[in-house]
Design an enzyme around this catalytic site. Structure first.
Site: not given
Length: 186
Positions: A4, A155
């Protein structure tokens, strides 16, 4: 992460150019569906799915072993998969740090000799401008930071590790015809 988003769009364009593409994803259902869709859209039957779960270093090693046994050529490695959710992996690392960095780092190291033997070749590491907010603390490496916004900090830290990995790999591979890039997809 080729099933994706940026990974799927990249795989589609590579397939349109006639490349043999291996979609490495953790979900067999999504990976097979993406490979099938890309084959159908491009007419390129050289688009294959292989299982890879970057949240498991065991899976990374198994993927690399299978890939090296089955695929004699490797000219482009795109380290794209990423997560921003928190959690801990079976290996004891924070989920974002392992999926976004450690898994890719290990995979690159395991495939590096093949990249060298097929040169010219390249490694593309999908990082993020979020690396600017990253900070690596060696004594806490791979463990989630504490405090408010700790998941976002994790992150950012993983993306800083991506950029540093790309720079060091580029330096070490000078003269081998293996080039390495870190890119921000925005």
């Amino acid at each position: 992460g080729g099933s994706s988003g940026i990974g799927a769009a990249t795989a589609l364009e590579l397939a349109r150019c006639g490349a043999r593409v291996i979609l490495a994803t953790r979900s067999a259902r999504r990976g097979e569906a993406a490979a099938s869709r890309i084959r159908r859209e491009t007419g390129n039957n050289e688009v294959l799915f292989m299982h890879l779960d970057l949240a498991s270093l065991r899976s990374v090693r198994a993927f690399a072993s299978t890939f090296l046994r089955q695929e004699p050529q490797l000219h482009l490695l795109i380290n794209n998969a990423g997560v921003s959710a928190g959690g801990t992996t079976e290996d004891g690392f924070s989920l974002p740090f392992q999926v976004n960095h450690l898994g890719h780092f290990l995979l690159t190291q395991l495939l590096l000799e093949r990249l060298r033997s097929c040169a010219p070749s390249r490694v593309v590491i999908v990082a993020s401008s979020a690396h600017c907010a990253g900070r690596l603390r060696p004594e806490h490496l791979g463990r989630p930071p504490s405090g408010l916004f700790s998941t976002f900090q994790d992150y950012c830290d993983s993306k800083l590790a991506n950029v540093l990995h790309a720079r060091e790999l580029a330096t070490r591979e000078q003269g081998t015809q293996v080039t390495c890039y870190a890119v921000h997809p925005g």
